[in-house]
Design a protein around this motif. Sequence first.
Motif, PDB file in Angstrom:
ATOM      1  N   CYS A 158       0.841  -1.196   0.000  1.00  0.00           N
ATOM      2  CA  CYS A 158       0.000   0.000   0.000  1.00  0.00           C
ATOM      3  C   CYS A 158       0.878   1.249   0.000  1.00  0.00           C
ATOM      4  O   CYS A 158       1.813   1.369   0.797  1.00  0.00           O
ATOM      5  CB  CYS A 158      -0.907  -0.008   1.229  1.00  0.00           C
ATOM      6  SG  CYS A 158      -1.896   1.489   1.439  1.00  0.00           S
ATOM      7  N   GLU A 159       0.566   2.187  -0.875  1.00  0.00           N
ATOM      8  CA  GLU A 159       1.361   3.408  -0.980  1.00  0.00           C
ATOM      9  C   GLU A 159       1.131   4.353   0.195  1.00  0.00           C
ATOM     10  O   GLU A 159       1.863   5.326   0.361  1.00  0.00           O
ATOM     11  CB  GLU A 159       1.048   4.125  -2.298  1.00  0.00           C
ATOM     12  CG  GLU A 159       1.494   3.354  -3.526  1.00  0.00           C
ATOM     13  CD  GLU A 159       1.235   4.099  -4.820  1.00  0.00           C
ATOM     14  OE1 GLU A 159       1.258   5.351  -4.808  1.00  0.00           O
ATOM     15  OE2 GLU A 159       1.000   3.433  -5.851  1.00  0.00           O
ATOM     16  N   VAL A 160       0.126   4.047   1.007  1.00  0.00           N
ATOM     17  CA  VAL A 160      -0.129   4.880   2.184  1.00  0.00           C
ATOM     18  C   VAL A 160       0.541   4.290   3.420  1.00  0.00           C
ATOM     19  O   VAL A 160       1.378   4.926   4.055  1.00  0.00           O
ATOM     20  CB  VAL A 160      -1.646   5.042   2.436  1.00  0.00           C
ATOM     21  CG1 VAL A 160      -1.883   5.851   3.719  1.00  0.00           C
ATOM     22  CG2 VAL A 160      -2.320   5.721   1.257  1.00  0.00           C
ATOM     23  N   CYS A 161       0.174   3.053   3.761  1.00  0.00           N
ATOM     24  CA  CYS A 161       0.635   2.469   5.030  1.00  0.00           C
ATOM     25  C   CYS A 161       1.655   1.353   4.868  1.00  0.00           C
ATOM     26  O   CYS A 161       2.233   0.896   5.855  1.00  0.00           O
ATOM     27  CB  CYS A 161      -0.563   1.951   5.827  1.00  0.00           C
ATOM     28  SG  CYS A 161      -1.344   0.482   5.107  1.00  0.00           S
ATOM     29  N   GLY A 162       1.867   0.877   3.635  1.00  0.00           N
ATOM     30  CA  GLY A 162       2.845  -0.175   3.410  1.00  0.00           C
ATOM     31  C   GLY A 162       2.313  -1.588   3.573  1.00  0.00           C
ATOM     32  O   GLY A 162       3.062  -2.563   3.426  1.00  0.00           O
ATOM     33  N   HIS A 180      -6.511   3.196  -6.313  1.00  0.00           N
ATOM     34  CA  HIS A 180      -7.222   4.450  -6.048  1.00  0.00           C
ATOM     35  C   HIS A 180      -6.966   5.419  -7.191  1.00  0.00           C
ATOM     36  O   HIS A 180      -5.820   5.603  -7.620  1.00  0.00           O
ATOM     37  CB  HIS A 180      -6.722   5.054  -4.731  1.00  0.00           C
ATOM     38  CG  HIS A 180      -7.207   6.440  -4.469  1.00  0.00           C
ATOM     39  ND1 HIS A 180      -8.538   6.735  -4.238  1.00  0.00           N
ATOM     40  CD2 HIS A 180      -6.535   7.626  -4.412  1.00  0.00           C
ATOM     41  CE1 HIS A 180      -8.664   8.034  -4.037  1.00  0.00           C
ATOM     42  NE2 HIS A 180      -7.473   8.599  -4.146  1.00  0.00           N
ATOM     43  N   HIS A 181      -8.034   6.025  -7.704  1.00  0.00           N
ATOM     44  CA  HIS A 181      -7.894   7.017  -8.768  1.00  0.00           C
ATOM     45  C   HIS A 181      -7.439   8.347  -8.163  1.00  0.00           C
ATOM     46  O   HIS A 181      -8.147   8.938  -7.345  1.00  0.00           O
ATOM     47  CB  HIS A 181      -9.217   7.214  -9.508  1.00  0.00           C
ATOM     48  CG  HIS A 181      -9.578   6.075 -10.408  1.00  0.00           C
ATOM     49  ND1 HIS A 181     -10.077   4.882  -9.935  1.00  0.00           N
ATOM     50  CD2 HIS A 181      -9.491   5.943 -11.761  1.00  0.00           C
ATOM     51  CE1 HIS A 181     -10.295   4.065 -10.954  1.00  0.00           C
ATOM     52  NE2 HIS A 181      -9.945   4.676 -12.063  1.00  0.00           N
ATOM     53  N   LEU A 182      -6.272   8.802  -8.551  1.00  0.00           N
ATOM     54  CA  LEU A 182      -5.757  10.068  -8.040  1.00  0.00           C
ATOM     55  C   LEU A 182      -6.591  11.241  -8.540  1.00  0.00           C
ATOM     56  O   LEU A 182      -6.675  12.282  -7.885  1.00  0.00           O
ATOM     57  CB  LEU A 182      -4.295  10.242  -8.463  1.00  0.00           C
ATOM     58  CG  LEU A 182      -3.340   9.144  -7.952  1.00  0.00           C
ATOM     59  CD1 LEU A 182      -1.941   9.370  -8.500  1.00  0.00           C
ATOM     60  CD2 LEU A 182      -3.317   9.109  -6.428  1.00  0.00           C
ATOM     61  N   LEU A 183      -7.213  11.076  -9.696  1.00  0.00           N
ATOM     62  CA  LEU A 183      -8.151  12.066 -10.224  1.00  0.00           C
ATOM     63  C   LEU A 183      -9.538  11.462 -10.075  1.00  0.00           C
ATOM     64  O   LEU A 183      -9.891  10.542 -10.811  1.00  0.00           O
ATOM     65  CB  LEU A 183      -7.853  12.370 -11.696  1.00  0.00           C
ATOM     66  CG  LEU A 183      -6.440  12.879 -11.997  1.00  0.00           C
ATOM     67  CD1 LEU A 183      -6.228  12.979 -13.500  1.00  0.00           C
ATOM     68  CD2 LEU A 183      -6.220  14.234 -11.337  1.00  0.00           C
ATOM     69  N   LEU A 209      -9.260   7.215   2.311  1.00  0.00           N
ATOM     70  CA  LEU A 209      -9.073   8.265   1.301  1.00  0.00           C
ATOM     71  C   LEU A 209     -10.409   8.883   0.913  1.00  0.00           C
ATOM     72  O   LEU A 209     -10.509  10.085   0.664  1.00  0.00           O
ATOM     73  CB  LEU A 209      -8.387   7.685   0.060  1.00  0.00           C
ATOM     74  CG  LEU A 209      -6.900   7.362   0.192  1.00  0.00           C
ATOM     75  CD1 LEU A 209      -6.436   6.482  -0.961  1.00  0.00           C
ATOM     76  CD2 LEU A 209      -6.063   8.638   0.249  1.00  0.00           C
ATOM     77  N   HIS A 210     -11.444   8.036   0.894  1.00  0.00           N
ATOM     78  CA  HIS A 210     -12.766   8.506   0.479  1.00  0.00           C
ATOM     79  C   HIS A 210     -13.643   8.938   1.656  1.00  0.00           C
ATOM     80  O   HIS A 210     -14.841   9.165   1.479  1.00  0.00           O
ATOM     81  CB  HIS A 210     -13.471   7.416  -0.334  1.00  0.00           C
ATOM     82  CG  HIS A 210     -12.901   7.242  -1.707  1.00  0.00           C
ATOM     83  ND1 HIS A 210     -13.265   8.043  -2.766  1.00  0.00           N
ATOM     84  CD2 HIS A 210     -11.961   6.387  -2.188  1.00  0.00           C
ATOM     85  CE1 HIS A 210     -12.595   7.674  -3.845  1.00  0.00           C
ATOM     86  NE2 HIS A 210     -11.794   6.674  -3.523  1.00  0.00           N
ATOM     87  N   LEU A 216      -9.066  12.568   0.037  1.00  0.00           N
ATOM     88  CA  LEU A 216      -7.742  13.006   0.460  1.00  0.00           C
ATOM     89  C   LEU A 216      -6.709  12.553  -0.566  1.00  0.00           C
ATOM     90  O   LEU A 216      -6.936  11.590  -1.305  1.00  0.00           O
ATOM     91  CB  LEU A 216      -7.390  12.388   1.816  1.00  0.00           C
ATOM     92  CG  LEU A 216      -8.238  12.802   3.025  1.00  0.00           C
ATOM     93  CD1 LEU A 216      -7.917  11.897   4.208  1.00  0.00           C
ATOM     94  CD2 LEU A 216      -7.976  14.253   3.383  1.00  0.00           C
ATOM     95  N   SER A 217      -5.583  13.218  -0.593  1.00  0.00           N
ATOM     96  CA  SER A 217      -4.481  12.748  -1.426  1.00  0.00           C
ATOM     97  C   SER A 217      -3.759  11.634  -0.673  1.00  0.00           C
ATOM     98  O   SER A 217      -3.873  11.508   0.555  1.00  0.00           O
ATOM     99  CB  SER A 217      -3.506  13.887  -1.724  1.00  0.00           C
ATOM    100  OG  SER A 217      -2.808  14.261  -0.550  1.00  0.00           O
TER     101      SER A 217
END
Length: 228
Positions: A158-162, A180-183, A209-210, A216-217
């Motif tokens: 995971c790019e957030v928490c690993g 997750h769609h960044l846009l 994120l949602h 959130l980014s």
Amino acid sequence: MSPTWTEQELILVYDLFLRSGRRTLSPRNKEVQALSAYLRALPWHDDHSETFRNAAGTATKLRQLKSYEEELEPVGMSIHRGAQALARRYRDQPQEVHRLAAAIRADVTARLAPPLPDDHAATEGARHLVVHEQVERDRGLVDRKLSQVRAAKGQLACEVCGFDFERTYGALGRDFAECHHLLPLGSGGPRETRLEDLAVVCANCHRMLHRRSPPLSVADLRARLVRP
């Protein structure tokens, strides 16, 4: 400096602009003041200053949208690329703007609904036919993103928490992760999504994120992590 206007906020302002007959309105106008109060109450930003989304700022955004619809540069105002793109995309689709604005308001109402009492019980499990609108997603694009990341990094963390599903669940979790769609999808029409527009995340972080609208980014959520 006030936070950047989100696409959802701009749609709400554009909706008022169209409902007013594409006229600019004074900050003293009751509808402008009502929209300003609504925007200020939304849980999307942490700014609570007197100037944040006030009636004057909302009226200014109306003037910008009118200029962009007419392909003019707004006099005495800096160019707002988001508002400019929105006006160009939807100026011939007023009903779509009204629909999007209604959907945004409905989503906000649902998110801000008070929780049920602790002792509340409800019957669940009945079957119903539900028809709803779904934003189209390309599963093949997600698969290609996951394959790309695994090939490059040897894992799907995971790019957030690993968090890595395979590391925790073994073979059951191999090649599993969410994207997750960044846009954010849903607020605009169809558009091209590239692999770099996707982030690999675990299910928990995806939900977090949602938890905000707009989402959130990845960097913002990562900064909010509470490490043991």
